[in-house]
Design an enzyme around this catalytic site. Structure first.
Site, short mmCIF file in Angstrom:
data_model
loop_
_atom_site.label_atom_id
_atom_site.label_comp_id
_atom_site.label_asym_id
_atom_site.label_seq_id
_atom_site.Cartn_x
_atom_site.Cartn_y
_atom_site.Cartn_z
N CYS A 200 -1.92 61.93 -34.90
CA CYS A 200 -0.99 60.81 -35.00
C CYS A 200 -1.78 59.52 -35.23
CB CYS A 200 -0.13 60.62 -33.77
SG CYS A 200 0.90 62.02 -33.39
N ARG B 166 -4.67 61.34 -39.93
CA ARG B 166 -4.51 61.72 -38.53
C ARG B 166 -3.28 62.59 -38.26
NH1 ARG B 166 -7.75 58.66 -35.32
NH2 ARG B 166 -6.51 59.26 -33.54
N TRP C 236 1.49 63.95 -36.12
CA TRP C 236 1.08 65.36 -36.10
C TRP C 236 1.85 65.95 -34.94
CZ3 TRP C 236 -1.47 68.83 -32.83
CH2 TRP C 236 -1.97 69.98 -33.45
N ASN D 135 0.66 58.10 -29.50
CA ASN D 135 -0.24 59.16 -29.95
C ASN D 135 -0.75 59.85 -28.69
OD1 ASN D 135 -2.31 60.74 -30.98
ND2 ASN D 135 -3.72 59.02 -31.23
N GLY D 136 -0.40 61.12 -28.52
CA GLY D 136 -0.85 61.84 -27.33
C GLY D 136 0.23 62.78 -26.83
N GLU E 116 -19.26 77.98 -42.47
CA GLU E 116 -18.72 76.69 -42.90
C GLU E 116 -18.08 76.83 -44.30
OE1 GLU E 116 -17.96 74.01 -41.60
OE2 GLU E 116 -17.93 72.51 -43.20
N LYS F 84 -14.20 75.98 -45.07
CA LYS F 84 -13.79 75.00 -46.09
C LYS F 84 -12.75 75.61 -47.01
CE LYS F 84 -14.84 72.26 -44.77
NZ LYS F 84 -15.52 71.64 -43.67
N GLU G 205 -9.29 76.28 -45.14
CA GLU G 205 -8.48 75.14 -44.69
C GLU G 205 -7.86 74.36 -45.84
OE1 GLU G 205 -10.61 72.17 -42.38
OE2 GLU G 205 -12.38 72.48 -43.57
N HIS H 197 -21.35 96.66 -40.65
CA HIS H 197 -20.71 97.07 -39.40
C HIS H 197 -19.20 96.86 -39.42
CE1 HIS H 197 -24.58 97.79 -37.56
NE2 HIS H 197 -24.98 96.62 -38.02
N LYS I 276 -7.16 65.08 -38.90
CA LYS I 276 -8.59 64.79 -38.88
C LYS I 276 -9.16 64.68 -37.47
CE LYS I 276 -12.34 63.62 -41.08
NZ LYS I 276 -13.01 64.78 -41.70
C1 F6R Z 1 -13.12 71.20 -40.68
C2 F6R Z 1 -12.89 70.12 -39.75
C3 F6R Z 1 -12.66 70.44 -38.32
C4 F6R Z 1 -13.48 69.50 -37.44
C5 F6R Z 1 -13.15 69.72 -35.95
C6 F6R Z 1 -14.01 68.85 -35.06
O1 F6R Z 1 -13.33 70.75 -41.97
O2 F6R Z 1 -12.88 68.98 -40.13
O3 F6R Z 1 -12.95 71.77 -38.04
O4 F6R Z 1 -14.83 69.72 -37.69
O5 F6R Z 1 -11.80 69.41 -35.73
O6 F6R Z 1 -13.86 67.50 -35.33
P1 F6R Z 1 -14.91 66.44 -34.84
O7 F6R Z 1 -16.18 66.67 -35.56
O8 F6R Z 1 -14.29 65.11 -35.20
O9 F6R Z 1 -15.07 66.61 -33.37
#
Ligand code: F6R
Length: 617
Positions: free
Chosen positions: A2, A27, A75, A101-102, A490, A494, A497, A513, A612
C-alpha cells in the site's frame, strides 16, 4: 504494501496526489482512491484497479479543486480488491477520512463492539473499523482529533501508517506510524506539508523531510511547525528534519519502456556506486565504516546468520559461499519468516546480517528484532536510506543502488552481492584466510566488473531472440553450482514473477535426483556453466539433459568451446574470478525473463499479486 500520500497547503492538491500515487504504485495496485477537500465538502473517488482507472473515474465524476487531500494505492489484505474496500474510508458521520497502510489484527473484536454501539460498515476492511474507533473515542471523550487518534491506536494491535483528516477542523492532518513507513515533507516556513510512504511523491517540492519512528504520532498544521508525540506515553519528540538526497531523474523511466529494463541497464553504475569510496584496489584497501568499527565482533563471531526474503535471500546464499570460502566463517542463511518462528538458537557470539532492498520487509524486520533481543549483533545491508531495517540494526552499510521501482528486483541483487563480497574480502584479509595475491586479484577484478556488465548488456538482442523461441514454454528449469546455484534460483524467480511461467532453480547435480523426470523436448533448461565452477561436472549434467532432448540455454565463460557443441544456445560472460561470476551470470537471466514477459504482454513493472515492499508478515 500500500502506498499513501497526501498534501495540505496552498497548491492544488489533486495533481500532487495523483502523480504521487503513480510513483507509489509499486507498493500495491489492487485499487486506488483519494479524497479532496474543497473548503466545504470532502469529495471521494475510489476504484478497483490502477491509478489510471482512478484518474478516468475522477475526470468523469468529481471536480478536482481544493488544497487538501490524500490518496491510497492498495495491496489487499482484509477484503477483496473492489471499489468499496478501496481506501480512503469515511467514518460513520463522514466527518473523518482515513488512509492506512498495514493491518489491524484485532479489528474483528473492535468492529463487534462498534456495531453494538450502532455503527454500520460499508466495507470489509480493518481500516474502516479504525476510523470509526477514532470517531467513537472523539465523541465519547470529547477530545481533539490528535488525542482521539492516540487513544484509539493504544487500543489496536497491528501495524499502521495512517493519515486522518477531520472535516470539522480542516487545517490539519494527524499522521501516525507503527511498522509501516511514513515520511512527512515540510514546505518553506511550514506553509505546506506532504505525507507519503516514501519521499518520491514530494521530491520536486521539498528536500526537507521527517521520517516518523514507530509509535509516533504527528500533528501537521499549516503555518505551524510539526508536533510529534509518542503514542504510548504522550511525551514530545523533537522532529529530526533530514535533507533528502533523492532527485526526480532517479525515479523516472528515462526513455526506457519499463523501470525493470532501466534498472537492469543501471547496474554498471549501481555496482560502481556500491564500491565507490570503499574499494581502493590500487592501495589494496577496503574501507567500510560499519565493518571497520565492528571488525572484532565479526571476526570473533561463532557464525554469521544471514536473513532475508526473496531476491535478498538469494543474495544471502551467494554470500554464504563467499564468506565460507574467503573468510572461513560458518554461515547459515535463513528466510526471515522461518527464522523468526522456529525458536532458533542464537547467542551473543552470533552476528546476524539482514539483507533488504526496501529495508521495510516485515519478516526480515521481525527476525532481526528477535535476534537483537537474544543478544546477537545485527548488521544491515539495505538500499533505502533511513528505512526501518537500517534504523533497527546495530550497524550497517547501504548498497547505494538508487531507487528500485520495478517490482522485480534487479540492481538491488547485484549491488547486495557487491557489498557482501567486499565484506567477505575485508574479513578474509583481516583473518589471513586468503592469500595476499588472491585478495589483490579480487580487488582488481571487482573494479572491472562494471565494464564487464556493460559489455554483457550489448548482447541484449541475442537474448531477446532466445526469448522469442521459448516464450511459449510452460516450464523452465534453471541449474547452477557453487556460487551460481543461487543465481539459478534467482533466474527462476525472475521468470516466474513477471511472466507467470513456472520455473524452478536447482543445484545442477540435484537434477538427477528428481527434476530430470520433467525433461523432454519441450523443456528449456538454463544452465550456468562457467569455466571454474565445477565445470566438468556441469558439462556432464548438460550431456544428461541433451540425451533427454531438453533445450539447453547455457551461460558460459567467453571462449568456451565444449558446451558450445552441445547446447542449443550459448551466452558468453567475460572471464573473472569465480566468486565474482554471479555479478555477471545474473545479467542475461534478468534480460531473458524481461523479454519473455514483454513478449507475453505481461505487466513487467507491476506483476500481478506482488508489491515492492512487503510490510505484512
Ligand atoms: C523479487 C523481489 C522480492 C524481494 C523480497 C524482499 O524480485 O523483489 O522477492 O526480494 O520481497 O524484499 P526486500 O529486499 O525489500 O526485503
Amino acid at each position: 504494501m500500500c502506498g499513501i500520500t497526501g498534501y495540505i497547503g496552498y497548491r492544488k492538491a489533486y495533481p500532487i496526489i495523483i502523480n504521487g500515487l503513480k510513483r507509489l504504485e509499486y507498493r500495491g495496485y489492487d485499487s486506488a482512491g483519494l479524497i479532496l477537500y474543497d473548503g466545504k465538502d470532502i469529495k471521494m473517488a475510489k476504484t478497483k484497479g490502477k491509478v489510471s482507472n482512478l484518474e478516468e473515474k475522477i475526470t468523469n465524476n468529481i471536480t478536482t479543486t481544493g488544497n487538501i487531500g490524500f490518496g491510497h494505492t492498495r495491496w489487499a489484505t482484509h477484503g477483496i480488491p473492489n471499489d468499496i474496500n478501496s481506501h480512503p474510508h469515511f467514518s460513520e458521520s463522514e466527518n473523518l477520512a482515513i488512509i492506512h497502510n498495514g493491518i489491524i489484527e484485532n479489528y474483528d473484536t473492535i468492529k463487534k463492539e462498534l456495531i453494538n454501539r450502532g455503527y454500520t460498515f460499508k466495507s470489509d476492511t480493518d481500516t474502516e473499523v479504525l476510523v470509526n474507533l477514532i470517531e467513537e473515542v472523539k465523541k465519547q471523550k470529547g477530545v481533539k482529533l490528535g488525542k482521539a487518534v492516540q487513544i484509539a491506536l493504544n487500543e489496536v494491535v497491528g501495524a499502521y501508517a495512517i493519515v486522518v483528516f477531520d472535516k470539522t477542523k480542516p487545517n490539519e492532518f494527524v499522521v501516525a506510524k507503527l511498522g509501516s513507513p511514513i515520511a512527512i515533507g515540510i514546505g518553506e516556513d511550514n506553509t505546506e506539508f506532504f505525507v507519503a510512504s516514501d519521499a518520491s511523491p514530494f521530491i520536486e517540492y521539498t528536500k526537507n523531510a521527517v521520517y516518523l519512528e514507530d509509535e509516533e504520532l504527528a500533528i501537521i498544521k499549516v503555518g505551524k511547525s510539526i508536533k510529534i508525540r509518542k503514542i504510548k506515553d504522550d511525551s514530545l519528540v523533537d522532529a529530526n528534519i533530514l535533507e533528502l538526497k533523492l532527485n526526480l531523474e532517479q525515479i523516472e523511466k528515462g526513455g526506457y519502456d519499463h523501470f525493470m529494463l532501466k534498472e537492469i541497464y543501471e547496474q554498471p553504475k549501481a555496482i560502481t556506486d556500491t564500491f565507490r569510496g570503499r574499494l581502493l584496489a590500487n592501495k589494496g584497501i577496503i574501507r567500510m565504516a560499519g565493518i571497520d568499527d565492528n571488525i572484532q565482533r565479526l571476526l570473533n563471531a561463532n557464525r554469521i546468520i544471514i536473513v532475508g526474503c526473496g531476491t535478498s535471500w538469494h543474495a544471502g546464499l551467494v554470500a554464504e559461499y563467499l564468506f565460507e570460502d574467503i573468510a572461513r566463517i560458518p554461515v547459515e542463511v535463513e528466510y526471515g519468516s522461518e527464522f523468526r518462528y522456529r525458536n532458533p538458537i542464537i547467542t551473543e557470539n552470533d552476528v546476524v546480517i539482514a539483507i533488504s532492498q526496501s529495508g521495510e520487509t516485515a519478516d526480515t524486520l521481525a527476525a532481526i528484532k528477535m535476534a537483537k533481543e537474544k543478544g546477537a549483533f545485527v548488521f544491515g545491508v539495505c538500499n533505502v536510506v533511513g528505512s526501518s531495517i537500517a534504523r533497527e540494526t546495530d550497524a550497517g552499510a547501504y548498497t547505494h543502488a538508487g531507487p528500485e521501482i520495478g517490482v522485480a528486483s534487479t540492481k538491488a541483487f547485484t549491488t547486495q552481492i557487491t557489498l557482501l563480497t567486499l565484506i567477505a574480502l575485508k574479513l578474509g584479509e583481516a583473518k589471513g584466510t586468503l592469500s595476499k595475491a588472491t585478495y589483490h586479484t579480487y580487488l582488481q577484478e571487482m573494479e572491472l566488473i562494471p565494464n564487464k556488465v556493460e559489455t554483457l548488456l550489448t548482447i541484449n538482442d541475442k537474448i531477446k531472440y532466445i526469448a522469442s523461441i521459448y516464450k511459449d514454454a510452460t516450464n523452465f528449469l534453471y541449474l547452477g553450482r557453487g556460487f551460481n546455484f543461487p543465481v539459478a534460483l534467482e533466474g527462476a524467480l525472475k521468470l516466474k514473477e513477471i511472466s507467470y511461467i513456472h520455473a524452478e532453480g536447482y543445484p545442477a547435480a540435484e537434477m538427477k535426483h528428481g527434476p530430470i523426470a520433467l525433461i523432454d523436448e519441450n523443456m528449456p533448461i538454463v544452465v550456468i556453466a562457467t569455466k571454474k565452477g565445477h565445470y566438468e561436472k556441469v558439462v556432464s549434467n548438460i550431456q544428461e539433459i541433451k540425451s533427454r532432448d531438453g533445450k539447453i540455454i547455457a551461460v558460459v565463460t567467453e571462449g568456451d568451446t565444449t558446451v558450445k557443441e552441445i547446447a542449443d544456445h550459448v551466452i558468453e560472460i567475460p572471464e573473472t574470478e569465480e566468486g565474482l561470476t554471479p555479478l555477471l551470470t545474473t545479467i542475461p537471466l534478468q534480460l531473458l525473463s524481461y523479454h519473455i514477459a514483454v513478449m507475453l504482454n505481461k505487466n513487467v513493472d507491476q506483476p500481478r499479486n506482488l508489491a515492492k515492499s512487503v510490510t505484512v508478515e
